[in-house]
Design an enzyme around this catalytic site. Structure first.
Site, short mmCIF file in Angstrom:
data_model
loop_
_atom_site.label_atom_id
_atom_site.label_comp_id
_atom_site.label_asym_id
_atom_site.label_seq_id
_atom_site.Cartn_x
_atom_site.Cartn_y
_atom_site.Cartn_z
N CYS A 1 13.90 -17.37 -26.12
CA CYS A 1 13.24 -17.62 -24.84
C CYS A 1 12.32 -16.48 -24.42
O CYS A 1 11.52 -16.64 -23.49
CB CYS A 1 14.28 -17.87 -23.76
SG CYS A 1 15.41 -19.22 -24.16
N HIS B 1 11.69 -25.38 -18.58
CA HIS B 1 11.74 -24.20 -19.46
C HIS B 1 11.46 -24.57 -20.92
O HIS B 1 12.38 -24.71 -21.72
CB HIS B 1 13.11 -23.54 -19.32
CG HIS B 1 13.37 -22.41 -20.25
ND1 HIS B 1 12.42 -21.46 -20.60
CD2 HIS B 1 14.50 -22.05 -20.94
CE1 HIS B 1 12.94 -20.59 -21.44
NE2 HIS B 1 14.20 -20.94 -21.68
N CYS C 1 15.99 -13.67 -19.95
CA CYS C 1 17.09 -13.63 -20.91
C CYS C 1 16.73 -14.50 -22.10
O CYS C 1 15.87 -15.38 -22.01
CB CYS C 1 18.38 -14.12 -20.26
SG CYS C 1 18.31 -15.84 -19.71
#
Length: 456
Positions: A121, A413, A443
């Site tokens: 990510c 996301h 994160c």
């Protein structure tokens, strides 16, 4: 030689040596001085829930459209940039050279080099850090950092037994060897190998890991739902005032992020837990959903921006990446998504700042709970002393400055695209404010965290 001739010889030698010496010094200074890294602006397509409006769009389609949006917005057609750094977390084998192929699909100069980046990510933010470092060192003048991801077009592979059989067949030299390989075919070989939503080291999903963090840090369901509600309301308000008009371009008939909802808190509170049906607090609403989308940000030196008549929105000034031991269960073991809690203190120390020295905080909401755990860790005296080695806690942040235009639980996301989305949003916020400083915290899977500071 006559003394006067020695004198003339020395003068002439000096006239030759001094310019050479001066040139060398200038070159050394240019190589060792750090230049400012300008954030010029960004572009993205709307983010949508997977298996909806972009169900037939590939990473290549989305990234190509996003890069072309940057080219059109900043009049870069035909220009050779220093590089394009881009990536995706969910990739097909056909996308082995994704960034370069998407760049070739754009109207940038065909001489613009590109390469793939992948750090879960944190991919998009890490791509920006890589481009920024090269600009700072004078290796390039400009570049684009980008990310794309789709769960609609997930890479479905052959299962391992079938794959090994095909490889054995390919290695066979004789008819007998080929027949032997084919004789091993079983009906189970037809079952596909699907992408796993689990950490390889633990077998737990990210949501299950976050449930463990929630229990460790005592984060309530009410706190999570409130942060989720705020994120959606902030995103809706940002769209209503036109904040995203020059940041988001339509794609596949979609003009706005498709996940944001004006859902009352009371309704959020009624949703059932998604990962721990008995004692869980993470729901489908306060967790990010699988999302399709792409985002990019244009970066350059101040000189390049001036030469191309491009305004500078902000500067990338500092970055820090951290990783934690999330699976050994030893004394230093930590929650899967807690690496930003370690990265930010190191970032602040290098920059000579405190946690309160920011006008905006862009903390990626993989889960509302994850953002809250990170914030609570910074406030916790024991954690800051025992885990971070600090004399005192970092302290609290002003929650009114947190994700003021919404964040991941509202926008969605698409893993690699989140970093460029946040950079472009924060840079514009700082430009509108006329100055200030913003903190980025993301994160990532594998117990990692990528953080950065933007300033104007």
């Amino acid at each position: 030689l006559h003394p006067s001739q020695w004198y003339l010889y020395a003068v002439n030698l000096g006239l030759m040596v001094v310019p050479l010496f001066t040139t060398a010094i200038v070159r050394i200074f240019a190589m060792t001085s750090i230049r400012k890294v300008a954030i010029i602006g960004g572009n993205r397509i709307p983010f949508v829930r997977s298996n909806t409006s972009y169900s037939q769009a590939s990473n290549m389609d989305m990234l190509s459209a996003t890069l072309e949006g940057v080219v059109e917005r900043f009049n870069l057609s035909g220009q050779r940039l220093g590089e394009v750094a881009a990536g995706a977390v969910m990739k097909h084998s056909r996308d082995f050279n994704l960034a370069r192929e998407a760049t070739l699909n754009s109207s940038l100069s065909l001489q613009t080099p590109a390469y793939d980046v992948q750090q879960a990510c944190g991919t998009g933010l890490e791509a920006a850090i890589l481009v920024g470092n090269k600009i700072a060192l004078g290796q390039i003048e400009s570049g684009i950092a980008a990310g794309t991801d789709t769960a609609s077009d997930a890479p479905i592979a052959l299962n391992e037994k079938y794959r090994h059989m095909i490889l054995s067949l390919n290695r066979a030299k004789t008819l007998g060897q080929r027949l032997k390989a084919l004789a091993g075919i079983r009906p189970s070989f037809m079952l596909p190998l699907l992408p796993a939503n689990a950490e390889p080291r633990t077998g737990l999903s990210m949501g299950q890991h976050c449930e463990l963090m929630v229990k460790d840090w005592g984060i309530s369901r009410e706190e999570q739902d409130q942060l989720t509600y705020n994120s959606h309301q902030n995103l809706i308000a940002a769209y209503e005032r036109g904040f995203f008009n020059d940041l988001v371009r339509p794609f596949n008939g979609v003009e706005r992020d498709g996940i944001m909802r004006d859902t009352p808190l009371e309704k959020l509170a009624k949703l059932k837990p998604a990962y721990d049906p008995i004692n869980g607090t993470l729901t489908a609403a306060n967790s990010t959903t699988l999302t399709d989308g792409a985002a990019a940000v244009l970066m350059g030196s101040e000189e390049w921006a001036q030469q191309n008549n491009l305004p500078v929105q902000a500067y990338l000034t500092h970055s820090e990446v951290a990783a934690v031991d999330f699976y050994s269960q030893g004394e230093q073991s930590e929650g899967l998504l807690m690496a930003p809690a370690y990265a930010v203190p190191r970032l602040l120390a290098r920059a000579g700042l405190t946690l309160q020295d920011f006008d905006f905080y862009e903390i990626h909401e993989a889960f509302a709970a994850q953002a809250l755990c990170t914030i609570k860790a910074w406030e916790d005296e024991t954690f800051c002393k025992d885990k971070l080695g600090l004399d005192a806690p970092l302290g609290s942040i002003d929650r009114s400055k947190l994700n003021v235009n919404g964040s991941s639980v509202a926008t969605g996301h698409p893993f690699a695209a989140t970093g460029p989305r946040i950079i472009a949003t924060l840079a514009k916020l700082l430009e509108q404010k006329g100055g200030g400083r913003g903190l980025i915290s993301i994160c990532a899977a594998g117990g990692q965290g990528v953080t950065a500071i933007l300033e104007r």
